[in-house]
Design a protein around this motif. Structure first.
Motif, PDB file in Angstrom:
ATOM      1  N   ALA A   1      27.601  69.500  71.562  1.00 28.22           N
ATOM      2  CA  ALA A   1      26.408  68.954  70.896  1.00 28.22           C
ATOM      3  C   ALA A   1      25.827  67.782  71.688  1.00 28.22           C
ATOM      4  CB  ALA A   1      26.754  68.514  69.477  1.00 28.22           C
ATOM      5  N   TYR A   2      26.669  66.951  72.251  1.00 30.02           N
ATOM      6  CA  TYR A   2      26.177  65.835  73.061  1.00 30.02           C
ATOM      7  C   TYR A   2      25.693  66.299  74.435  1.00 30.02           C
ATOM      8  CZ  TYR A   2      27.611  62.151  69.841  1.00 30.02           C
ATOM      9  OH  TYR A   2      27.713  61.312  68.753  1.00 30.02           O
ATOM     10  N   ALA A   3      26.262  67.358  74.955  1.00 30.11           N
ATOM     11  CA  ALA A   3      25.860  67.851  76.279  1.00 30.11           C
ATOM     12  C   ALA A   3      24.465  68.468  76.259  1.00 30.11           C
ATOM     13  CB  ALA A   3      26.874  68.867  76.786  1.00 30.11           C
ATOM     14  N   ILE A   4      24.106  69.109  75.163  1.00 30.00           N
ATOM     15  CA  ILE A   4      22.808  69.794  75.104  1.00 30.00           C
ATOM     16  C   ILE A   4      21.648  68.844  75.437  1.00 30.00           C
ATOM     17  CG2 ILE A   4      21.179  70.952  73.553  1.00 30.00           C
ATOM     18  CD1 ILE A   4      23.706  72.331  72.310  1.00 30.00           C
ATOM     19  N   PRO A   5      21.600  67.639  74.863  1.00 27.59           N
ATOM     20  CA  PRO A   5      20.512  66.727  75.258  1.00 27.59           C
ATOM     21  C   PRO A   5      20.840  65.915  76.521  1.00 27.59           C
ATOM     22  CG  PRO A   5      21.713  65.778  73.427  1.00 27.59           C
ATOM     23  CD  PRO A   5      22.303  67.151  73.669  1.00 27.59           C
ATOM     24  N   GLY A   6      21.974  66.204  77.167  1.00 21.64           N
ATOM     25  CA  GLY A   6      22.322  65.522  78.406  1.00 21.64           C
ATOM     26  C   GLY A   6      23.003  64.185  78.234  1.00 21.64           C
ATOM     27  N   ARG A   7      23.638  63.974  77.109  1.00 20.64           N
ATOM     28  CA  ARG A   7      24.333  62.698  76.852  1.00 20.64           C
ATOM     29  C   ARG A   7      25.746  62.786  77.431  1.00 20.64           C
ATOM     30  NH1 ARG A   7      22.805  60.917  70.815  1.00 20.64           N
ATOM     31  NH2 ARG A   7      24.212  59.235  71.408  1.00 20.64           N
ATOM     32  N   THR A   8      25.814  62.587  78.736  1.00 20.79           N
ATOM     33  CA  THR A   8      27.029  62.818  79.509  1.00 20.79           C
ATOM     34  C   THR A   8      28.217  62.004  79.027  1.00 20.79           C
ATOM     35  OG1 THR A   8      25.688  63.345  81.446  1.00 20.79           O
ATOM     36  CG2 THR A   8      28.000  62.816  81.839  1.00 20.79           C
ATOM     37  N   ASP A   9      28.029  60.716  78.815  1.00 28.37           N
ATOM     38  CA  ASP A   9      29.164  59.860  78.438  1.00 28.37           C
ATOM     39  C   ASP A   9      29.810  60.329  77.142  1.00 28.37           C
ATOM     40  OD1 ASP A   9      28.708  58.337  80.696  1.00 28.37           O
ATOM     41  OD2 ASP A   9      27.631  56.759  79.615  1.00 28.37           O
ATOM     42  N   GLU A  10      28.991  60.587  76.135  1.00 29.29           N
ATOM     43  CA  GLU A  10      29.535  61.029  74.852  1.00 29.29           C
ATOM     44  C   GLU A  10      30.157  62.416  74.976  1.00 29.29           C
ATOM     45  OE1 GLU A  10      26.393  59.880  75.280  1.00 29.29           O
ATOM     46  OE2 GLU A  10      25.862  58.513  73.648  1.00 29.29           O
ATOM     47  N   ALA A  11      29.472  63.304  75.683  1.00 30.74           N
ATOM     48  CA  ALA A  11      30.001  64.661  75.855  1.00 30.74           C
ATOM     49  C   ALA A  11      31.346  64.627  76.565  1.00 30.74           C
ATOM     50  CB  ALA A  11      29.009  65.524  76.635  1.00 30.74           C
ATOM     51  N   LEU A  12      31.429  63.850  77.613  1.00 29.44           N
ATOM     52  CA  LEU A  12      32.673  63.779  78.369  1.00 29.44           C
ATOM     53  C   LEU A  12      33.798  63.152  77.550  1.00 29.44           C
ATOM     54  CD1 LEU A  12      33.808  64.605  81.048  1.00 29.44           C
ATOM     55  CD2 LEU A  12      33.257  62.346  81.918  1.00 29.44           C
ATOM     56  N   ALA A  13      33.470  62.156  76.774  1.00 30.19           N
ATOM     57  CA  ALA A  13      34.497  61.549  75.917  1.00 30.19           C
ATOM     58  C   ALA A  13      35.084  62.584  74.972  1.00 30.19           C
ATOM     59  CB  ALA A  13      33.909  60.376  75.131  1.00 30.19           C
ATOM     60  N   TRP A  14      34.218  63.424  74.375  1.00 28.69           N
ATOM     61  CA  TRP A  14      34.707  64.455  73.461  1.00 28.69           C
ATOM     62  C   TRP A  14      35.421  65.581  74.205  1.00 28.69           C
ATOM     63  CZ3 TRP A  14      35.739  63.502  68.751  1.00 28.69           C
ATOM     64  CH2 TRP A  14      35.014  62.533  68.061  1.00 28.69           C
ATOM     65  N   LEU A  15      34.969  65.904  75.410  1.00 23.10           N
ATOM     66  CA  LEU A  15      35.688  66.911  76.200  1.00 23.10           C
ATOM     67  C   LEU A  15      37.095  66.436  76.533  1.00 23.10           C
ATOM     68  CD1 LEU A  15      32.937  68.154  78.664  1.00 23.10           C
ATOM     69  CD2 LEU A  15      34.130  69.523  76.943  1.00 23.10           C
ATOM     70  N   CYS A  16      37.213  65.172  76.884  1.00 25.52           N
ATOM     71  CA  CYS A  16      38.544  64.617  77.178  1.00 25.52           C
ATOM     72  C   CYS A  16      39.433  64.651  75.941  1.00 25.52           C
ATOM     73  CB  CYS A  16      38.416  63.190  77.714  1.00 25.52           C
ATOM     74  SG  CYS A  16      37.734  63.114  79.391  1.00 25.52           S
ATOM     75  N   LYS A  17      38.868  64.356  74.782  1.00 22.26           N
ATOM     76  CA  LYS A  17      39.642  64.439  73.540  1.00 22.26           C
ATOM     77  C   LYS A  17      40.059  65.872  73.266  1.00 22.26           C
ATOM     78  CE  LYS A  17      37.689  60.382  71.339  1.00 22.26           C
ATOM     79  NZ  LYS A  17      36.972  59.812  70.218  1.00 22.26           N
ATOM     80  N   ALA A  18      39.158  66.809  73.461  1.00 21.84           N
ATOM     81  CA  ALA A  18      39.478  68.217  73.227  1.00 21.84           C
ATOM     82  C   ALA A  18      40.601  68.672  74.154  1.00 21.84           C
ATOM     83  CB  ALA A  18      38.248  69.097  73.427  1.00 21.84           C
ATOM     84  N   ALA A  19      40.465  68.360  75.432  1.00 18.93           N
ATOM     85  CA  ALA A  19      41.463  68.775  76.413  1.00 18.93           C
ATOM     86  C   ALA A  19      42.808  68.099  76.162  1.00 18.93           C
ATOM     87  CB  ALA A  19      40.976  68.467  77.824  1.00 18.93           C
ATOM     88  N   GLY A  20      42.770  66.838  75.797  1.00 18.04           N
ATOM     89  CA  GLY A  20      44.007  66.094  75.576  1.00 18.04           C
ATOM     90  C   GLY A  20      44.681  66.398  74.259  1.00 18.04           C
ATOM     91  N   ASP A  21      43.938  66.992  73.348  1.00 15.34           N
ATOM     92  CA  ASP A  21      44.463  67.250  72.008  1.00 15.34           C
ATOM     93  C   ASP A  21      44.758  68.733  71.770  1.00 15.34           C
ATOM     94  OD1 ASP A  21      45.243  66.436  69.426  1.00 15.34           O
ATOM     95  OD2 ASP A  21      43.270  66.916  68.607  1.00 15.34           O
ATOM     96  N   GLY A  22      44.952  69.484  72.865  1.00 15.35           N
ATOM     97  CA  GLY A  22      45.388  70.860  72.683  1.00 15.35           C
ATOM     98  C   GLY A  22      44.401  71.927  73.087  1.00 15.35           C
ATOM     99  N   TYR A  23      43.328  71.561  73.770  1.00 15.98           N
ATOM    100  CA  TYR A  23      42.367  72.560  74.227  1.00 15.98           C
ATOM    101  C   TYR A  23      42.036  72.331  75.707  1.00 15.98           C
ATOM    102  CZ  TYR A  23      38.546  75.926  73.933  1.00 15.98           C
ATOM    103  OH  TYR A  23      37.733  77.024  74.114  1.00 15.98           O
ATOM    104  N   PRO A  24      43.057  72.448  76.572  1.00 18.10           N
ATOM    105  CA  PRO A  24      42.806  72.269  78.003  1.00 18.10           C
ATOM    106  C   PRO A  24      42.352  73.594  78.616  1.00 18.10           C
ATOM    107  CG  PRO A  24      45.129  72.580  77.658  1.00 18.10           C
ATOM    108  CD  PRO A  24      44.470  72.628  76.292  1.00 18.10           C
ATOM    109  N   CYS A  25      41.201  74.078  78.226  1.00 22.95           N
ATOM    110  CA  CYS A  25      40.760  75.428  78.573  1.00 22.95           C
ATOM    111  C   CYS A  25      39.694  75.396  79.660  1.00 22.95           C
ATOM    112  CB  CYS A  25      40.267  76.149  77.326  1.00 22.95           C
ATOM    113  SG  CYS A  25      40.070  77.906  77.607  1.00 22.95           S
ATOM    114  N   TYR A  26      40.152  75.268  80.884  1.00 24.39           N
ATOM    115  CA  TYR A  26      39.243  75.207  82.019  1.00 24.39           C
ATOM    116  C   TYR A  26      38.199  76.323  82.030  1.00 24.39           C
ATOM    117  CZ  TYR A  26      37.680  75.584  86.840  1.00 24.39           C
ATOM    118  OH  TYR A  26      36.911  75.710  87.955  1.00 24.39           O
ATOM    119  N   PRO A  27      38.566  77.588  81.804  1.00 27.90           N
ATOM    120  CA  PRO A  27      37.538  78.635  81.821  1.00 27.90           C
ATOM    121  C   PRO A  27      36.423  78.399  80.801  1.00 27.90           C
ATOM    122  CG  PRO A  27      39.692  79.636  81.991  1.00 27.90           C
ATOM    123  CD  PRO A  27      39.903  78.174  81.671  1.00 27.90           C
ATOM    124  N   ALA A  28      36.754  77.891  79.645  1.00 20.84           N
ATOM    125  CA  ALA A  28      35.723  77.611  78.639  1.00 20.84           C
ATOM    126  C   ALA A  28      34.791  76.503  79.115  1.00 20.84           C
ATOM    127  CB  ALA A  28      36.357  77.226  77.307  1.00 20.84           C
TER     128      ALA A  28
END
Length: 90
Positions: free
Chosen positions: A28-55
């Motif tokens: 949701a944050y990536a769609i408007p290009g809000r990189t910092d917020e998007a990346l913060a949530w991606l890091c949380k997703a990856a660190g919390d059990g979704y380290p899915c590089y292909p996705a």
């Protein structure tokens, strides 16, 4: 969007698979290009059990942040981890 993101975060934390909510918030944050917020949530997703590089590579909703250096670095880390996981599975 901040209010909606906060509501999604509050609701998502009630469930055992919060990483799916974190990934959705990142998208949701990536769609408007809000990189910092998007990346913060991606890091949380990856660190919390979704380290899915292909996705992360294939998801078109991440296209607006795809060329940002922090995202490129994140993808490189995720790819390296994905390769290690594949080696362990063999």
């Amino acid at each position: 969007m901040t209010t909606l993101a906060k509501q999604a975060e509050d609701v998502g934390r009630r469930f055992g698979h919060f990483h799916h909510t974190a990934f959705t918030l990142a998208r949701a944050y990536a769609i408007p290009g809000r990189t910092d917020e998007a990346l913060a949530w991606l890091c949380k997703a990856a660190g919390d059990g979704y380290p899915c590089y292909p996705a992360f590579v294939d998801d078109r909703t991440l296209d607006r942040i795809r060329t940002a250096k922090p995202f490129v670095d994140f993808l490189a880390e995720q790819q390296a981890q994905w390769e290690r996981f594949k080696q362990l599975a063999q």
